[in-house]
Design an enzyme around this catalytic site. Structure first.
Site, PDB file in Angstrom:
ATOM      1  N   GLU A 237       6.326   2.504  13.278  1.00 28.98           N
ATOM      2  CA  GLU A 237       6.530   3.560  12.864  1.00 28.98           C
ATOM      3  C   GLU A 237       6.345   4.356  13.322  1.00 28.98           C
ATOM      4  O   GLU A 237       5.665   5.193  14.636  1.00 28.98           O
ATOM      5  CB  GLU A 237       5.796   3.756  11.824  1.00 28.98           C
ATOM      6  CG  GLU A 237       5.970   5.336  10.706  1.00 28.98           C
ATOM      7  CD  GLU A 237       4.737   5.545   9.863  1.00 28.98           C
ATOM      8  OE1 GLU A 237       4.478   6.329   9.085  1.00 28.98           O
ATOM      9  OE2 GLU A 237       4.475   4.316   9.882  1.00 28.98           O
ATOM     10  N   LYS A 369      -5.621 -11.434  -0.749  1.00 31.45           N
ATOM     11  CA  LYS A 369      -3.879 -11.012  -0.475  1.00 31.45           C
ATOM     12  C   LYS A 369      -3.265 -10.204  -1.416  1.00 31.45           C
ATOM     13  O   LYS A 369      -1.393 -10.265  -2.287  1.00 31.45           O
ATOM     14  CB  LYS A 369      -3.098 -12.514   0.178  1.00 31.45           C
ATOM     15  CG  LYS A 369      -3.453 -12.640   1.413  1.00 31.45           C
ATOM     16  CD  LYS A 369      -2.544 -14.272   1.640  1.00 31.45           C
ATOM     17  CE  LYS A 369      -2.751 -13.589   3.581  1.00 31.45           C
ATOM     18  NZ  LYS A 369      -3.838 -15.325   3.442  1.00 31.45           N
ATOM     19  N   ASP A 445      -4.715 -11.656   9.435  1.00 30.43           N
ATOM     20  CA  ASP A 445      -3.440 -11.805   8.556  1.00 30.43           C
ATOM     21  C   ASP A 445      -2.407 -10.935   8.141  1.00 30.43           C
ATOM     22  O   ASP A 445      -3.488  -9.505   7.505  1.00 30.43           O
ATOM     23  CB  ASP A 445      -4.205 -12.490   7.972  1.00 30.43           C
ATOM     24  CG  ASP A 445      -2.555 -13.969   6.892  1.00 30.43           C
ATOM     25  OD1 ASP A 445      -2.116 -12.886   6.830  1.00 30.43           O
ATOM     26  OD2 ASP A 445      -3.259 -14.054   6.536  1.00 30.43           O
ATOM     27  N   HIS A 543       7.419  14.563  11.945  1.00 27.48           N
ATOM     28  CA  HIS A 543       8.189  12.905  11.518  1.00 27.48           C
ATOM     29  C   HIS A 543       9.330  13.093  12.045  1.00 27.48           C
ATOM     30  O   HIS A 543      10.098  12.239  12.405  1.00 27.48           O
ATOM     31  CB  HIS A 543       8.095  12.563   9.926  1.00 27.48           C
ATOM     32  CG  HIS A 543       7.184  11.613   9.812  1.00 27.48           C
ATOM     33  ND1 HIS A 543       7.428  10.379   9.619  1.00 27.48           N
ATOM     34  CD2 HIS A 543       5.557  12.032   9.463  1.00 27.48           C
ATOM     35  CE1 HIS A 543       5.968  10.208   9.341  1.00 27.48           C
ATOM     36  NE2 HIS A 543       5.122  10.613   9.410  1.00 27.48           N
TER      37      HIS A 543
END
Length: 558
Positions: A237, A369, A445, A543
């Site tokens: 990104e 998660k 993770d 951006h």
């Protein structure tokens, strides 16, 4: 269905011509490359021969028809002309015909029934004194070709290649080739070279066929608790690293940030079932009784040198009981460690409660998660709060905004706006952006970004409204510096950059705790910069500058 063509060495190239350095350089070998003359002269010769001979034969056949001579009766000149016509026709058909019938969309692939080989790429002399960078690729030998065929036919299981070949890289190459043949899809852009496949065997990834390339940027220095850190961030990104870097600059110019780790415990919550709710409640009372905790701790702690049981929190749903075990895990993230300890306790409880039915070692009350209020309230992993006071002049010069504007925006966006959305632990601008980037770079993770990104960002005007107090509170940062992806070379290098590589033998757990504070400090920098960009109306502009390619995609797609 199409498959990638198997590269084989052409007959006109000796083994000395194909070295690991010049096997492939981008240009396919053509039949015309074997001719002694340049290509344009060879084409001119055969074109001239074809049309000249054709004109000669047509002229002769017209005379024979007028004179009543049979066409099949040939003299020597006509026989030579016929041979020349056939030879030139075969050349022209071979040169132009193959390129015509082979679709460009196949990218050089052939039908399954076609056994033609893939053109081998070689070095082409360049009119340049600069060396050309050559990419070395694997090639299929006879033995590899046979194994690929067996995998495609299902006679060898793809997952068993590593154990059968005892060569992880070779297994990955054969698996990739077999996958291309069975699916008809090219994996040309997925790299295979340059990775240690032995390092992931049995711990990181099964059935590998290559690896994904993610760029790593550096934000910082982040001045945190009196120390400077260069924070590695793996992301695709645009603007993310630049924005976080600006936040680090603002924190540095204001004297740095401070952090406090106020909780450190990994959790696992099995679910068990009884014949009645009464029996489930009896086990709940037994487990939560302080008199029994020492016994359960001894059983639990046998699983590891570092696992130390801290507490057990229970919840009942009818005749089902959920027991949330919390323990410290040293420098490991600790999921496997706590699971082994829970397994030991369940075996012990089974003897005391033989009617207990163990449904699963994880009953989602952990919770791993998944966004869950229990993690937001009770915490999981490392719980950290990080704060800084940003001076008024820094807010104006570095962040290009005002203190009052930031405070108002934070209240209406991160607090009220998130409440309107029914957010669970999401009272922040983009904590998950920074958490994910640091996690990928350091071998954590990535899926645990979900609960690790639980964060509430607070902003308040201090010192008579001149300066800005900003803080992030993150109750569930799940990180480790040993095990899993932290052992891979690239991720290990990023951990080393932060000074937290591996286990701390003098103070077990201190490296993982330090990494958690760095994550929180990086989130603080990212929150500060993004909120400032929104407040100053710079978000879209930045951006467009950093997160959009300036390439002419219309030319690439045509």
């Amino acid at each position: 269905m199409n498959i990638r063509r198997r590269p084989v060495k052409p007959n006109n190239i000796t083994s000395g011509d194909i070295s690991p350095e010049n096997q492939y350089s981008g240009e396919p070998i053509k039949a015309s490359d074997a001719l002694p003359l340049p290509l344009y002269l060879t084409n001119t010769l055969f074109f001239t021969m074809f049309f000249s001979v054709m004109y000669f034969l047509l002229h002769r056949w017209r005379e024979k028809i007028r004179n009543g001579i049979p066409l099949h009766v040939l003299n020597f000149s006509e026989l030579v002309a016929m041979v020349s016509l056939i030879a030139s026709f075969i050349y022209l058909l071979g040169f132009f015909g193959i390129g015509f019938v082979q679709p460009k969309e196949n990218n050089g692939s052939w039908d399954v029934e076609d056994e033609c080989p893939q053109p081998v790429r070689r070095n082409v002399p360049m009119k340049s004194e600069k060396p050309v960078k050559v990419i070395t690729l694997e090639r299929l030998g006879d033995e590899e070709e046979e194994i690929v065929k067996l995998v495609v036919e299902g006679k060898i299981a793809s997952y068993s290649l590593e154990s059968k070949l005892s060569d992880c890289k070779r297994a990955a190459f054969i698996r990739k080739e077999a996958l291309q043949r069975t699916t008809g899809k090219s994996l040309e852009g997925l790299p295979l070279e340059g990775f240690d496949y032995e390092s992931i065997l049995g711990q990181c990834c099964e059935m590998p066929i290559g690896y994904i390339q993610i760029p790593v940027g550096i934000a910082g220095p982040l001045l945190l608790d009196g120390r400077e850190y260069s924070v590695p961030m793996a992301t695709t990104e645009g603007c993310l690293v630049a924005s976080t870097n600006r936040g680090c600059k603002a924190i540095y110019a204001s004297g740095g940030a401070t952090s406090v780790l106020f909780r450190d415990r990994m959790t696992r919550a099995p679910v068990v079932r009884f014949g009645s709710a009464k029996r489930a409640a009896e086990l709940k009372f037994f487990v939560e009784d302080p008199m029994n905790f020492e016994t359960l701790s001894v059983v639990f702690n046998k699983s590891s040198r570092f696992a130390r049981l801290q507490n057990i929190q229970c919840a009942i749903a009818g005749k089902n009981l959920y027991m949330r075990f919390s323990c410290s895990t040293g420098d490991a993230m600790g999921m496997n460690m706590v699971s082994k300890g829970v397994h030991n306790v369940l075996d012990y409880l089974q003897n005391e409660y033989p009617d207990m039915d163990i449904i699963g070692i994880s009953g989602n009350y952990c919770s791993d998660k998944k966004p869950a209020a229990v993690n937001w309230i009770e915490g999981r992993g490392k719980s950290v709060v990080c704060e800084a006071i940003i001076k008024e002049e820094v807010v104006k010069k570095v962040l290009k905004t005002e203190v009052a504007a930031l405070v108002e925006l934070n209240m209406l966006k991160n607090l009220a706006g998130s409440a309107m959305a029914g957010a669970l632990g999401g009272f922040n601008a983009h904590a998950s952006n920074i958490v994910s980037a640091v996690y990928i770079a350091t071998g954590q993770d990535p899926a645990q970004n979900i609960e690790s990104s639980h964060c509430i960002t607070m902003m308040e005007a201090v010192n008579d409204g001149k300066d800005l107090h900003v803080s992030v509170t993150m109750p569930s940062i799940e990180v480790g510096t040993v095990g899993g992806g932290t052992q891979l070379a690239s991720q290990s290098a990023c951990l080393n950059l932060l000074g937290v590589k591996g286990a701390n033998r003098e103070a077990p757990g201190s490296n993982a705790r330090l990494l958690a504070t760095v994550v929180a400090g990086s989130v603080l920098a990212g929150e500060l910069s993004l909120m400032s960009a929104i407040s100053a109306g710079q978000l879209v502009k930045s951006h467009m500058k950093y997160n959009r390619s300036c390439k002419d995609v219309t030319k690439e797609s045509s």
